[in-house]
Motif scaffolding. Structure first.
Motif, short mmCIF file in Angstrom:
data_model
loop_
_atom_site.label_atom_id
_atom_site.label_comp_id
_atom_site.label_asym_id
_atom_site.label_seq_id
_atom_site.Cartn_x
_atom_site.Cartn_y
_atom_site.Cartn_z
N GLU A 84 0.83 -1.21 0.00
CA GLU A 84 0.00 0.00 0.00
C GLU A 84 0.87 1.26 0.00
OE1 GLU A 84 -3.73 1.99 2.50
OE2 GLU A 84 -2.64 0.26 3.31
N SER A 85 1.92 1.24 0.82
CA SER A 85 2.83 2.39 0.86
C SER A 85 3.52 2.59 -0.49
CB SER A 85 3.88 2.19 1.96
OG SER A 85 3.26 2.06 3.22
N LEU A 86 3.98 1.50 -1.10
CA LEU A 86 4.63 1.59 -2.40
C LEU A 86 3.64 2.04 -3.47
CD1 LEU A 86 6.75 -1.69 -2.22
CD2 LEU A 86 7.66 0.63 -2.32
N PHE A 87 2.41 1.55 -3.41
CA PHE A 87 1.39 1.94 -4.38
C PHE A 87 1.09 3.43 -4.28
CE2 PHE A 87 -2.98 2.68 -5.64
CZ PHE A 87 -3.07 2.03 -6.86
N ASN A 88 0.94 3.93 -3.06
CA ASN A 88 0.63 5.34 -2.87
C ASN A 88 1.78 6.23 -3.33
OD1 ASN A 88 -1.88 4.77 -1.77
ND2 ASN A 88 -1.13 4.73 0.33
N ALA A 89 3.01 5.77 -3.14
CA ALA A 89 4.18 6.58 -3.49
C ALA A 89 4.50 6.54 -4.98
CB ALA A 89 5.39 6.10 -2.69
N ASN A 90 4.19 5.44 -5.67
CA ASN A 90 4.63 5.28 -7.05
C ASN A 90 3.50 5.15 -8.07
OD1 ASN A 90 7.73 4.74 -6.66
ND2 ASN A 90 6.73 3.42 -5.15
N THR A 106 5.74 5.62 -16.80
CA THR A 106 7.06 5.93 -16.26
C THR A 106 7.79 4.64 -15.89
OG1 THR A 106 6.17 7.98 -15.36
CG2 THR A 106 8.27 7.23 -14.47
N ALA A 107 9.07 4.58 -16.23
CA ALA A 107 9.88 3.39 -15.92
C ALA A 107 10.31 3.42 -14.46
CB ALA A 107 11.09 3.34 -16.83
N PHE A 108 9.95 2.39 -13.71
CA PHE A 108 10.34 2.27 -12.31
C PHE A 108 11.44 1.20 -12.20
CE2 PHE A 108 6.05 3.94 -12.24
CZ PHE A 108 6.15 4.98 -11.32
N SER A 109 12.57 1.51 -12.80
CA SER A 109 13.67 0.54 -12.81
C SER A 109 14.26 0.32 -11.43
CB SER A 109 14.77 1.02 -13.77
OG SER A 109 15.21 2.33 -13.41
N GLY A 110 14.02 1.24 -10.51
CA GLY A 110 14.57 1.09 -9.16
C GLY A 110 13.78 0.14 -8.27
N LEU A 111 12.57 -0.23 -8.69
CA LEU A 111 11.77 -1.14 -7.88
C LEU A 111 12.31 -2.57 -7.99
CD1 LEU A 111 8.08 0.01 -8.52
CD2 LEU A 111 9.43 0.30 -6.45
N LYS A 112 12.43 -3.22 -6.86
CA LYS A 112 12.87 -4.61 -6.84
C LYS A 112 11.67 -5.53 -7.08
CE LYS A 112 16.53 -3.52 -3.51
NZ LYS A 112 17.08 -3.82 -2.16
N ASP A 113 11.98 -6.78 -7.47
CA ASP A 113 10.91 -7.75 -7.71
C ASP A 113 10.06 -7.95 -6.46
OD1 ASP A 113 11.86 -8.00 -10.23
OD2 ASP A 113 12.73 -9.99 -9.98
N GLU A 114 10.72 -7.96 -5.30
CA GLU A 114 9.99 -8.14 -4.05
C GLU A 114 9.01 -7.00 -3.81
OE1 GLU A 114 10.89 -8.53 0.77
OE2 GLU A 114 12.53 -8.19 -0.66
N GLN A 115 9.41 -5.78 -4.14
CA GLN A 115 8.53 -4.63 -3.97
C GLN A 115 7.35 -4.68 -4.93
OE1 GLN A 115 11.68 -1.68 -4.51
NE2 GLN A 115 11.43 -1.03 -2.39
N ILE A 116 7.59 -5.12 -6.17
CA ILE A 116 6.50 -5.26 -7.13
C ILE A 116 5.49 -6.30 -6.65
CG2 ILE A 116 5.92 -5.94 -9.49
CD1 ILE A 116 8.59 -4.76 -10.37
#
Length: 449
Positions: free
Chosen positions: A76-82, A142-152
């Motif tokens: 949820e935090s990652l979704f709201n931020a990205n 937008t490319a979110f290349s910094g996101l890790k697989d775990e975060q996705i």
């Protein structure tokens, strides 16, 4: 070598055939074995095993998405931020609604690739990616290349939880008894009106009681053997003329005039350089109420420097066009204001925004330190920015205001090993929570150097 293996395979097949014939003859001694039935049975077995393997793979595929509360909360935090700027779970926004996306997309690996580099996937000719690109007016994500697989996967966990929960149901408006209260008010307006009415009633009762006391005192004095002068003084009428000519009244008036004048002078001196309430007209009528309030766009999406350095930064025209290359009409001003953004983009010229929050050059303030380390919300200093149609300076931003904040604010030391030793030393000498002033927050060199 291959030819040498053929007889062995044939012998094995003949043995299997003879065994099958033996079993068939044992079960049906009067019937000749039918090889067609054996072939059909083998085909059915193969088909069944294939379906079973497919089901097991699909089950394991679905179980790849975590369902534990910690992953959902992090997602949820990652979704709201990205993601929240362009996506909702149950509502189409700039991009598609994400409900059940893990089943609609070709695979989870495809989702990871698209999130990290959608442009590359589109350029490769991927049919699903190209269809999305064309459906949404050729707007690239937008490319979110910094996101890790775990975060996705955590983001997908949140999307899956919201998908299962279903779209939110709008709550029915509740009528407040005795009139509607103010939005966001801690006390309903009806209670405030009752309190004010009660105070006025108490004041009226006090005046009435004082009138009875004065009348009773006069009757008591009349029963005494008073001189003529005393009786004249007791029964002398109090008029406005006698009050205005009295020396006491003149002294009170002069005192209040001088005191108010002195206070106005001090306030004027202290207000030099203070811009609280400053709300300049901008070259484009940008509404934070619509963007940050109605559409809940995160502040960090436009002000990208807030987590990286001293300045929060003002967004470039390209950031505006991420959304407005698809949204061509404004909610309040139609196309008039948006045409200014388009013109700036076409001419490759920056928008001349007027700076609102200004600090003197002698003062140093770092946004990243307060946002990342301190965990300070934007509204703490900038006020209810999501409610402002025109942005204004909400806080004083004076030295005294900053010092007062450092004296009252607890240090957010949880999960930060940097503060472990400081917390240990502080707890030895004090039982109260560690404040910013306890770790040097009032030292002159922190802000002035």
């Amino acid at each position: 070598m291959f030819l040498e293996r053929v007889p062995k395979t044939s012998n094995k097949f003949e043995k299997m055939t003879s065994d099958s014939r033996f079993v068939a003859s044992a079960l049906q001694p009067d019937t000749k074995p039918d090889m067609t039935k054996h072939t059909q049975l083998a085909t059915l077995k193969f088909t069944f095993l294939s379906l079973l393997l497919t089901v097991l793979c699909s089950i394991s595929f679905a179980q790849d998405i975590p369902a534990d509360p910690a992953a959902i909360s992090a997602g949820e935090s990652l979704f709201n931020a990205n993601c929240k700027t362009c996506h909702r779970v149950h509502q189409k926004l700039i991009g598609p609604a994400l409900a059940d996306v893990y089943n609609r997309a070709p695979s989870i690996d495809w989702i990871k690739s698209f999130i990290k580099n959608s442009a590359g996937l589109i350029a490769s000719g991927d049919a699903y990616a190209v269809n999305l690109y064309n459906e949404y007016n050729k707007t690239q994500m937008t490319a979110f290349s910094g996101l890790k697989d775990e975060q996705i996967m955590q983001i997908l966990a949140y999307v899956q939880a919201e998908t299962i929960k279903g779209p939110p149901v709008a709550a029915a408006p509740v009528a407040a008894a005795g009139g509607s209260g103010d939005a966001g008010s801690g006390i309903p307006s009806s209670y405030l009106n009752a309190i004010v009415a009660g105070l006025v009633l108490i004041l009226v009762l006090l005046v009435v009681i004082l009138g009875f006391l004065v009348s009773a005192l006069k009757r008591f004095l009349d029963q005494k053997d008073l001189s003529a002068e005393d009786k004249e003084l007791v029964h002398s009428p109090i008029t406005s003329n006698s009050i205005l000519k009295s020396a006491g009244f003149s002294f009170i008036v002069i005192f209040f005039v001088v005191a108010l004048g002195f206070k106005a002078l001090i306030n004027g001196l202290f207000s030099i350089g203070v811009q609280q309430g400053y709300a300049p007209k901008q070259p484009i009528a940008f509404s934070h109420q619509i963007h940050a309030g109605q559409y809940e766009i995160q502040c960090q999406y436009c002000h990208t420097g807030v987590t990286k350095g001293k300045s929060a930064t003002i967004p470039s025209v390209n950031v505006c066009m991420n959304c407005h290359n698809q949204i061509k009409e404004g909610a309040l001003y139609g196309t008039a204001e948006l045409s200014k953004i388009q013109a700036a983009y076409d001419n490759n010229t920056p928008i001349q925004w007027v700076r609102i929050h200004n600090l003197p050059d002698l003062a140093y303030f770092n946004h990243a330190q307060h946002v990342n380390v301190g965990g300070i919300e934007c509204q703490t200093c900038h006020g209810p920015i999501q409610e402002m149609e025109v942005v204004r300076q909400h806080s004083l931003l004076t030295m005294g205001w900053c010092i007062d904040c450092h004296r009252k604010t607890d240090v957010n030391s949880k999960g930060n090993a940097y503060y472990d030793k400081l917390v240990e030393l502080h707890n030895k000498s004090s039982k109260s929570a560690m404040k910013v002033e306890d770790i040097g927050g009032l030292e002159c060199a922190k802000c002035h150097y």
